[in-house]
Structures are given as structure tokens and as C-alpha cells.
Design an enzyme around this catalytic site. Sequence first.
Site, PDB file in Angstrom:
ATOM      1  N   LYS A  66      10.753  -1.392  -2.955  1.00 31.90           N
ATOM      2  CA  LYS A  66      11.765  -2.241  -2.297  1.00 31.90           C
ATOM      3  C   LYS A  66      12.945  -2.600  -3.195  1.00 31.90           C
ATOM      4  O   LYS A  66      13.687  -3.534  -2.927  1.00 31.90           O
ATOM      5  CB  LYS A  66      11.143  -3.547  -1.744  1.00 31.90           C
ATOM      6  CG  LYS A  66      10.029  -3.306  -0.770  1.00 31.90           C
ATOM      7  CD  LYS A  66      10.479  -2.502   0.416  1.00 31.90           C
ATOM      8  CE  LYS A  66       9.688  -1.236   0.539  1.00 31.90           C
ATOM      9  NZ  LYS A  66      10.401  -0.199   1.295  1.00 31.90           N
ATOM     10  N   THR A  70      14.739   4.541  -2.278  1.00 33.08           N
ATOM     11  CA  THR A  70      15.292   5.505  -1.323  1.00 33.08           C
ATOM     12  C   THR A  70      16.734   5.857  -1.702  1.00 33.08           C
ATOM     13  O   THR A  70      17.138   7.028  -1.676  1.00 33.08           O
ATOM     14  CB  THR A  70      15.259   4.898   0.102  1.00 33.08           C
ATOM     15  OG1 THR A  70      13.972   4.318   0.322  1.00 33.08           O
ATOM     16  CG2 THR A  70      15.544   5.939   1.148  1.00 33.08           C
ATOM     17  N   TRP A  71      17.478   4.851  -2.037  1.00 33.81           N
ATOM     18  CA  TRP A  71      18.874   5.034  -2.445  1.00 33.81           C
ATOM     19  C   TRP A  71      18.947   5.911  -3.708  1.00 33.81           C
ATOM     20  O   TRP A  71      19.728   6.865  -3.785  1.00 33.81           O
ATOM     21  CB  TRP A  71      19.487   3.664  -2.703  1.00 33.81           C
ATOM     22  CG  TRP A  71      20.951   3.632  -2.931  1.00 33.81           C
ATOM     23  CD1 TRP A  71      21.862   4.618  -2.638  1.00 33.81           C
ATOM     24  CD2 TRP A  71      21.694   2.543  -3.500  1.00 33.81           C
ATOM     25  NE1 TRP A  71      23.126   4.209  -2.966  1.00 33.81           N
ATOM     26  CE2 TRP A  71      23.043   2.933  -3.506  1.00 33.81           C
ATOM     27  CE3 TRP A  71      21.351   1.280  -3.988  1.00 33.81           C
ATOM     28  CZ2 TRP A  71      24.054   2.098  -3.994  1.00 33.81           C
ATOM     29  CZ3 TRP A  71      22.359   0.463  -4.472  1.00 33.81           C
ATOM     30  CH2 TRP A  71      23.688   0.858  -4.474  1.00 33.81           C
ATOM     31  N   HIS A 130       6.221   4.730  -8.461  1.00 31.75           N
ATOM     32  CA  HIS A 130       6.235   3.274  -8.655  1.00 31.75           C
ATOM     33  C   HIS A 130       5.295   2.883  -9.801  1.00 31.75           C
ATOM     34  O   HIS A 130       5.055   1.711 -10.044  1.00 31.75           O
ATOM     35  CB  HIS A 130       5.774   2.559  -7.378  1.00 31.75           C
ATOM     36  CG  HIS A 130       6.711   2.708  -6.222  1.00 31.75           C
ATOM     37  ND1 HIS A 130       8.064   2.491  -6.324  1.00 31.75           N
ATOM     38  CD2 HIS A 130       6.496   3.055  -4.929  1.00 31.75           C
ATOM     39  CE1 HIS A 130       8.628   2.687  -5.140  1.00 31.75           C
ATOM     40  NE2 HIS A 130       7.700   3.033  -4.272  1.00 31.75           N
ATOM     41  N   ARG A 147      15.754  -4.744  -9.142  1.00 27.25           N
ATOM     42  CA  ARG A 147      16.506  -5.517  -8.147  1.00 27.25           C
ATOM     43  C   ARG A 147      16.249  -7.000  -8.318  1.00 27.25           C
ATOM     44  O   ARG A 147      15.185  -7.402  -8.802  1.00 27.25           O
ATOM     45  CB  ARG A 147      16.074  -5.073  -6.745  1.00 27.25           C
ATOM     46  CG  ARG A 147      16.916  -5.620  -5.631  1.00 27.25           C
ATOM     47  CD  ARG A 147      16.513  -5.042  -4.290  1.00 27.25           C
ATOM     48  NE  ARG A 147      17.448  -5.477  -3.262  1.00 27.25           N
ATOM     49  CZ  ARG A 147      17.277  -5.269  -1.969  1.00 27.25           C
ATOM     50  NH1 ARG A 147      16.211  -4.626  -1.534  1.00 27.25           N
ATOM     51  NH2 ARG A 147      18.175  -5.704  -1.103  1.00 27.25           N
TER      52      ARG A 147
HETATM   53  P1  A3P Z   1      16.485  -4.487   2.347  1.00 26.61           P
HETATM   54  O1  A3P Z   1      15.127  -4.655   2.945  1.00 26.61           O
HETATM   55  O2  A3P Z   1      16.908  -5.681   1.535  1.00 26.61           O
HETATM   56  O3  A3P Z   1      17.529  -4.086   3.327  1.00 26.61           O
HETATM   57  P2  A3P Z   1      12.992   1.058  -1.372  1.00 26.61           P
HETATM   58  O4  A3P Z   1      13.815   2.258  -1.051  1.00 26.61           O
HETATM   59  O5  A3P Z   1      12.709   0.912  -2.820  1.00 26.61           O
HETATM   60  O6  A3P Z   1      11.802   0.973  -0.494  1.00 26.61           O
HETATM   61  O7  A3P Z   1      13.918  -0.206  -1.048  1.00 26.61           O
HETATM   62  C1  A3P Z   1      14.277  -0.523   0.251  1.00 26.61           C
HETATM   63  C2  A3P Z   1      15.492  -1.428   0.221  1.00 26.61           C
HETATM   64  O8  A3P Z   1      16.652  -0.648  -0.128  1.00 26.61           O
HETATM   65  C3  A3P Z   1      15.782  -2.020   1.574  1.00 26.61           C
HETATM   66  O9  A3P Z   1      16.386  -3.270   1.297  1.00 26.61           O
HETATM   67  C4  A3P Z   1      16.752  -1.013   2.148  1.00 26.61           C
HETATM   68  O10 A3P Z   1      17.526  -1.500   3.212  1.00 26.61           O
HETATM   69  C5  A3P Z   1      17.610  -0.722   0.930  1.00 26.61           C
HETATM   70  N1  A3P Z   1      18.314   0.563   1.000  1.00 26.61           N
HETATM   71  C6  A3P Z   1      17.884   1.725   1.551  1.00 26.61           C
HETATM   72  N2  A3P Z   1      18.825   2.675   1.438  1.00 26.61           N
HETATM   73  C7  A3P Z   1      19.876   2.117   0.799  1.00 26.61           C
HETATM   74  C8  A3P Z   1      21.160   2.613   0.388  1.00 26.61           C
HETATM   75  N3  A3P Z   1      21.531   3.861   0.638  1.00 26.61           N
HETATM   76  N4  A3P Z   1      21.977   1.754  -0.255  1.00 26.61           N
HETATM   77  C9  A3P Z   1      21.602   0.488  -0.501  1.00 26.61           C
HETATM   78  N5  A3P Z   1      20.415  -0.038  -0.129  1.00 26.61           N
HETATM   79  C10 A3P Z   1      19.557   0.772   0.501  1.00 26.61           C
END
Ligand code: A3P
Length: 319
Positions: A66, A70-71, A130, A147
Site C-alpha cells: 500500500k 503498483t505505481w 514486500h 509512504r
Molecule cells: P490509496 O489507497 O491511498 O489510493 P500498492 O500499489 O503498494 O498496493 O499501493 C496502493 C496505493 O497506491 C493506493 O493508494 C493506490 O490508489 C495508489 N496508487 C496506485 N497506482 C498509483 C499511481 N499510478 N500513482 C499514484 N498512486 C497510485
Amino acid sequence: SSDESQDDDTAIAALVSKLPTREGWSQTLVLYKNYWIHPLFLKSILRLHTSFKPRHDDITLASNPKCGTTWMKALAFTITNRSRYEFDNNHPLLTRHPQELVPSMEIPRDTNDDLKYLEALPSPRLLATHMPLSLFSRYWLVVYVCREPKDAFVSWWHYANKIGGKEHSTTDGLESALDMFIQGFSPYGPFWEHCLEYWRQSITSPDNNVLFLKYEDMMSEPVKHIIRLAAFLGVPFSTKEEEDGVPDEVVRLCSFEKLSGLRANHTGGTIRSHSMVLDKSAFFRKGMVGDWVNHMTEVMGRKIDCVMEEKLRGSGLVL
Ligand code: A3P
């Protein structure tokens, strides 16, 4: 041989079954070497210890869940493959979920043999995990994304509600989730220990092999950090590329707005994540800095701040 790997599996299962367990976040976690981990992921991690062969040119994207995994997957994939794919034409990100393009090492896939799958990937491999740093057997380049903990906590809480499903209908309330989080009980937690291990390595390693990035920095100055990231990955942007705005195009293609709007990332699709089947949209919620204020009171926020201050004191890391 398969006999040996079966012996390994039996030994691993026996080890994991003896660990302390605790319920929360719509799952049961086990405590291993001070970290709370889902037993299926821990089994994969322990199997990686005996059987995974790291390569000198592997790139590993590491994170607490989280925190922008993904980003980061989208960014690193786009940066390292930019000579192969045009951004607006048949780019794999336009039709495939970032979670599918970059495999998470310890998350079992549909294929029966995950190690064979990783082994079969061509070099240079782009992998994600992770795992806490202390559970790596060996690594070369690691990019860690961190984060702000209140936002990460709120994101986790929403995600846990999504994976809850029917089997886990007793989703924790926000208050009790907060208590668990500040006790250090969260998936791959304690959250701060996870960050600190990578942080220390990033500032002390003579090999300069861990790049420590923050979600918030990347949100506020994406181009600057994408340029750093490319250089760290050994594929720096040329002056010509910078003049042509290539880093800006990477940022645009990987932005929350762009990715979350793609059919590939929200429509009717699912992603398997161990025993759970997740909607593809579960990885895209708001993509905002500071969303915690919409879910938590000031007092709740301060609880996280206090723990973080105490745990990070003296480390130089501010989250
Ligand atoms: P939020 O729940 O605060 O919106 P992970 O990818 O580590 O599981 O993290 C998920 C978080 O990254 C979520 O946060 C998601 O919306 C956010 N996220 C996913 N893709 C993103 C992107 N391209 N840019 C910025 N944040 C992104």
C-alpha cells in the site's frame, strides 16, 4: 530434484505451523523473525531462500504493501523497456495490469511452480517483493518505495475491507485496525521496522545498491525522481530524451489518472493473490497524498505520529 523440493516444502510447512499467529486485516498472519507475514507468502519466502538464484542484473522493487508498489512497477517497467515500446502505441501498460507485468516474488501465481516461472524470465529481470530486507538471501539493486504511514494505514484498511469478502466478514473497525497498526501488527509489519531496514542500507551501503524513494516526493516532483530512478537502474535519460520530454511522458503514462482509467485495470478483471481473488481495481483507490484526514480524527493521526517519532528517532528518516 522434486523429492528434495518436497522435503523442503514439508520442513517449511512444519516450521510455519509452529509460529505464533494472530488474526486481523481480514487474514491470519504469523510472526517470523519479528515480522507479521501471511503464511503462504512466508512459505514462498522460505522456499526462495533455498532455491531462488539471484542474478547480477536483477532489479528488485521493494515496498511495504500500500505504499506505491503498483505505481513503482509501472514506472520501472516503462523506464527499463522504453527502447522497446512506444508510449502511446501498443504499450503493454495500456492492456495489462502493472501487477501482471512485474511479478511479486513471494506471491504465488497461477502456475504451479513459481520458482520455475522466475527462473524462466529473461535477464534483466524486474521483480518485486514486500519482503523485509533482512529476509533477502542476496540482492543487487533494490528500489524501495515508502509512504507516509497515516496514508499507508488508511490505504491498508480499505484494501483489507476489499479482500475481506465472505470468508472474512468480520472486518476490523478503523479504531481497532489503528491499534493493531501501532502495535506493529500489520501485514509485513511492524511498518517502521520494514522502512528502517531499507533506509539504513540506503544510507550506509558502500555499493549504493538501495535507492530509497518516498511516495510523497514522487507525487510532488515526479519528473525529478523518475530521472533519479532511471539513472539508478542503469538506464539514464539522455540529454536528448530529457529535451524531448521523455521523462514527462513516463510520468503521464504511469499516473494514477491514466492507469486507473484503463479498462485493463478496472473492468471485470481479477488478479489472484494467494487464496484471494481480487478485482483489478483494488490497486487503484484515490492515489492522493494526505487522504488520511478524510478517515481519521486528529487524535487518531497523532497516535501514529507519536509511534513513528519514537521508532524512527535518531535514524535520520522522517516519514
Ligand atoms: P490509496 O489507497 O491511498 O489510493 P500498492 O500499489 O503498494 O498496493 O499501493 C496502493 C496505493 O497506491 C493506493 O493508494 C493506490 O490508489 C495508489 N496508487 C496506485 N497506482 C498509483 C499511481 N499510478 N500513482 C499514484 N498512486 C497510485
